[in-house]
Design a protein around this motif. Structure first.
Motif, PDB file in Angstrom:
ATOM      1  N   ALA A 261       2.466   2.181  12.630  1.00 34.58           N
ATOM      2  CA  ALA A 261       1.919   2.892  11.478  1.00 34.58           C
ATOM      3  C   ALA A 261       1.766   1.951  10.287  1.00 34.58           C
ATOM      4  O   ALA A 261       0.795   2.043   9.529  1.00 34.58           O
ATOM      5  N   VAL A 262       2.715   1.035  10.123  1.00 32.74           N
ATOM      6  CA  VAL A 262       2.641   0.066   9.030  1.00 32.74           C
ATOM      7  C   VAL A 262       1.404  -0.812   9.199  1.00 32.74           C
ATOM      8  O   VAL A 262       0.697  -1.089   8.223  1.00 32.74           O
ATOM      9  N   PHE A 263       1.111  -1.220  10.413  1.00 30.44           N
ATOM     10  CA  PHE A 263      -0.054  -2.069  10.650  1.00 30.44           C
ATOM     11  C   PHE A 263      -1.361  -1.344  10.353  1.00 30.44           C
ATOM     12  O   PHE A 263      -2.392  -1.975  10.126  1.00 30.44           O
ATOM     13  N   ASN A 264      -1.338  -0.020  10.317  1.00 31.10           N
ATOM     14  CA  ASN A 264      -2.535   0.758  10.015  1.00 31.10           C
ATOM     15  C   ASN A 264      -2.726   1.005   8.521  1.00 31.10           C
ATOM     16  O   ASN A 264      -3.737   1.586   8.118  1.00 31.10           O
ATOM     17  N   LEU A 265      -1.782   0.571   7.696  1.00 33.96           N
ATOM     18  CA  LEU A 265      -1.923   0.707   6.252  1.00 33.96           C
ATOM     19  C   LEU A 265      -2.927  -0.310   5.733  1.00 33.96           C
ATOM     20  O   LEU A 265      -3.038  -1.419   6.264  1.00 33.96           O
ATOM     21  N   SER A 266      -3.625   0.051   4.666  1.00 35.65           N
ATOM     22  CA  SER A 266      -4.490  -0.933   4.004  1.00 35.65           C
ATOM     23  C   SER A 266      -3.589  -1.908   3.243  1.00 35.65           C
ATOM     24  O   SER A 266      -2.418  -1.601   2.950  1.00 35.65           O
ATOM     25  N   TYR A 267      -4.134  -3.070   2.913  1.00 34.99           N
ATOM     26  CA  TYR A 267      -3.350  -4.027   2.134  1.00 34.99           C
ATOM     27  C   TYR A 267      -2.941  -3.405   0.801  1.00 34.99           C
ATOM     28  O   TYR A 267      -1.819  -3.591   0.344  1.00 34.99           O
ATOM     29  N   SER A 268      -3.842  -2.666   0.182  1.00 35.63           N
ATOM     30  CA  SER A 268      -3.552  -2.031  -1.097  1.00 35.63           C
ATOM     31  C   SER A 268      -2.385  -1.059  -0.971  1.00 35.63           C
ATOM     32  O   SER A 268      -1.471  -1.072  -1.804  1.00 35.63           O
ATOM     33  N   GLU A 269      -2.393  -0.224   0.039  1.00 34.76           N
ATOM     34  CA  GLU A 269      -1.292   0.724   0.248  1.00 34.76           C
ATOM     35  C   GLU A 269       0.025  -0.013   0.495  1.00 34.76           C
ATOM     36  O   GLU A 269       1.060   0.349  -0.069  1.00 34.76           O
ATOM     37  N   ALA A 270      -0.033  -1.030   1.325  1.00 35.20           N
ATOM     38  CA  ALA A 270       1.181  -1.771   1.674  1.00 35.20           C
ATOM     39  C   ALA A 270       1.762  -2.479   0.451  1.00 35.20           C
ATOM     40  O   ALA A 270       2.956  -2.332   0.153  1.00 35.20           O
ATOM     41  N   PHE A 271       0.932  -3.222  -0.271  1.00 35.19           N
ATOM     42  CA  PHE A 271       1.448  -3.998  -1.387  1.00 35.19           C
ATOM     43  C   PHE A 271       1.840  -3.126  -2.570  1.00 35.19           C
ATOM     44  O   PHE A 271       2.820  -3.419  -3.258  1.00 35.19           O
ATOM     45  N   THR A 272       1.121  -2.032  -2.807  1.00 33.58           N
ATOM     46  CA  THR A 272       1.511  -1.115  -3.876  1.00 33.58           C
ATOM     47  C   THR A 272       2.848  -0.461  -3.549  1.00 33.58           C
ATOM     48  O   THR A 272       3.715  -0.313  -4.421  1.00 33.58           O
ATOM     49  N   THR A 273       3.039  -0.086  -2.296  1.00 26.98           N
ATOM     50  CA  THR A 273       4.308   0.503  -1.874  1.00 26.98           C
ATOM     51  C   THR A 273       5.447  -0.497  -2.034  1.00 26.98           C
ATOM     52  O   THR A 273       6.520  -0.153  -2.554  1.00 26.98           O
ATOM     53  N   LEU A 274       5.222  -1.731  -1.618  1.00 27.40           N
ATOM     54  CA  LEU A 274       6.263  -2.761  -1.764  1.00 27.40           C
ATOM     55  C   LEU A 274       6.568  -3.035  -3.233  1.00 27.40           C
ATOM     56  O   LEU A 274       7.736  -3.205  -3.610  1.00 27.40           O
ATOM     57  N   ALA A 275       5.525  -3.074  -4.074  1.00 26.72           N
ATOM     58  CA  ALA A 275       5.731  -3.311  -5.500  1.00 26.72           C
ATOM     59  C   ALA A 275       6.539  -2.183  -6.123  1.00 26.72           C
ATOM     60  O   ALA A 275       7.438  -2.412  -6.936  1.00 26.72           O
ATOM     61  N   ARG A 276       6.248  -0.946  -5.720  1.00 33.60           N
ATOM     62  CA  ARG A 276       6.994   0.199  -6.247  1.00 33.60           C
ATOM     63  C   ARG A 276       8.447   0.153  -5.793  1.00 33.60           C
ATOM     64  O   ARG A 276       9.357   0.420  -6.569  1.00 33.60           O
ATOM     65  N   LYS A 277       8.682  -0.196  -4.524  1.00 33.30           N
ATOM     66  CA  LYS A 277      10.049  -0.298  -4.014  1.00 33.30           C
ATOM     67  C   LYS A 277      10.821  -1.387  -4.760  1.00 33.30           C
ATOM     68  O   LYS A 277      11.993  -1.223  -5.071  1.00 33.30           O
ATOM     69  N   ALA A 278      10.159  -2.499  -5.055  1.00 33.99           N
ATOM     70  CA  ALA A 278      10.813  -3.578  -5.790  1.00 33.99           C
ATOM     71  C   ALA A 278      11.163  -3.130  -7.200  1.00 33.99           C
ATOM     72  O   ALA A 278      12.262  -3.417  -7.695  1.00 33.99           O
ATOM     73  N   GLU A 279      10.247  -2.417  -7.859  1.00 32.65           N
ATOM     74  CA  GLU A 279      10.521  -1.932  -9.206  1.00 32.65           C
ATOM     75  C   GLU A 279      11.654  -0.915  -9.195  1.00 32.65           C
ATOM     76  O   GLU A 279      12.514  -0.908 -10.084  1.00 32.65           O
ATOM     77  N   GLU A 280      11.688  -0.060  -8.182  1.00 36.31           N
ATOM     78  CA  GLU A 280      12.770   0.906  -8.051  1.00 36.31           C
ATOM     79  C   GLU A 280      14.115   0.204  -7.881  1.00 36.31           C
ATOM     80  O   GLU A 280      15.123   0.608  -8.479  1.00 36.31           O
ATOM     81  N   ALA A 281      14.142  -0.861  -7.095  1.00 37.93           N
ATOM     82  CA  ALA A 281      15.377  -1.621  -6.884  1.00 37.93           C
ATOM     83  C   ALA A 281      15.831  -2.294  -8.178  1.00 37.93           C
ATOM     84  O   ALA A 281      17.026  -2.296  -8.497  1.00 37.93           O
ATOM     85  N   ARG A 282      14.881  -2.854  -8.938  1.00 38.38           N
ATOM     86  CA  ARG A 282      15.232  -3.477 -10.223  1.00 38.38           C
ATOM     87  C   ARG A 282      15.778  -2.438 -11.194  1.00 38.38           C
ATOM     88  O   ARG A 282      16.764  -2.677 -11.893  1.00 38.38           O
ATOM     89  N   PHE A 283      15.126  -1.268 -11.233  1.00 35.61           N
ATOM     90  CA  PHE A 283      15.599  -0.185 -12.088  1.00 35.61           C
ATOM     91  C   PHE A 283      17.024   0.218 -11.717  1.00 35.61           C
ATOM     92  O   PHE A 283      17.890   0.364 -12.570  1.00 35.61           O
ATOM     93  N   GLN A 284      17.271   0.397 -10.418  1.00 32.39           N
ATOM     94  CA  GLN A 284      18.587   0.834  -9.960  1.00 32.39           C
ATOM     95  C   GLN A 284      19.655  -0.195 -10.316  1.00 32.39           C
ATOM     96  O   GLN A 284      20.761   0.153 -10.717  1.00 32.39           O
ATOM     97  N   LYS A 285      19.299  -1.478 -10.194  1.00 27.68           N
ATOM     98  CA  LYS A 285      20.249  -2.539 -10.542  1.00 27.68           C
ATOM     99  C   LYS A 285      20.566  -2.499 -12.034  1.00 27.68           C
ATOM    100  O   LYS A 285      21.718  -2.601 -12.437  1.00 27.68           O
ATOM    101  N   ARG A 286      19.519  -2.331 -12.871  1.00 28.08           N
ATOM    102  CA  ARG A 286      19.741  -2.242 -14.320  1.00 28.08           C
ATOM    103  C   ARG A 286      20.576  -1.016 -14.665  1.00 28.08           C
ATOM    104  O   ARG A 286      21.503  -1.084 -15.476  1.00 28.08           O
ATOM    105  N   LEU A 287      20.247   0.115 -14.051  1.00 35.16           N
ATOM    106  CA  LEU A 287      20.979   1.347 -14.304  1.00 35.16           C
ATOM    107  C   LEU A 287      22.452   1.196 -13.930  1.00 35.16           C
ATOM    108  O   LEU A 287      23.342   1.587 -14.690  1.00 35.16           O
TER     109      LEU A 287
END
Length: 71
Positions: free
Chosen positions: A37-63
């Motif tokens: 299913a991951v291989f069927n994602l567009s690059y935009s979907e994949a990278f936006t999802t990864l960017a959001r997950k990274a931002e969520e992790a940074r937020f959680q660390k700061r919190l």
């Protein structure tokens, strides 16, 4: 996401050897049955999802740092 001193000490660099598999693994939620299913994602979907997950992790660390500082 940039590693902090604690993550470096814990060996975060050991994950570097997995290269792009790290992204596939993350997008699949660690479930190998979802890799196709991951291989069927567009690059935009994949990278936006990864960017959001990274931002969520940074937020959680700061919190967590704020909470620990205030307790």
């Amino acid at each position: 996401m940039q590693s902090d001193a604690i993550e470096i000490e814990a060996g975060v660099a050991n994950f570097d050897r997995f290269g792009e598999f790290n992204a596939i693994y993350t997008l699949a939620g660690g479930d190998p049955t979802k890799f196709d299913a991951v291989f069927n994602l567009s690059y935009s979907e994949a990278f936006t999802t990864l960017a959001r997950k990274a931002e969520e992790a940074r937020f959680q660390k700061r919190l967590n740092r704020i909470i620990n500082r205030n307790t």
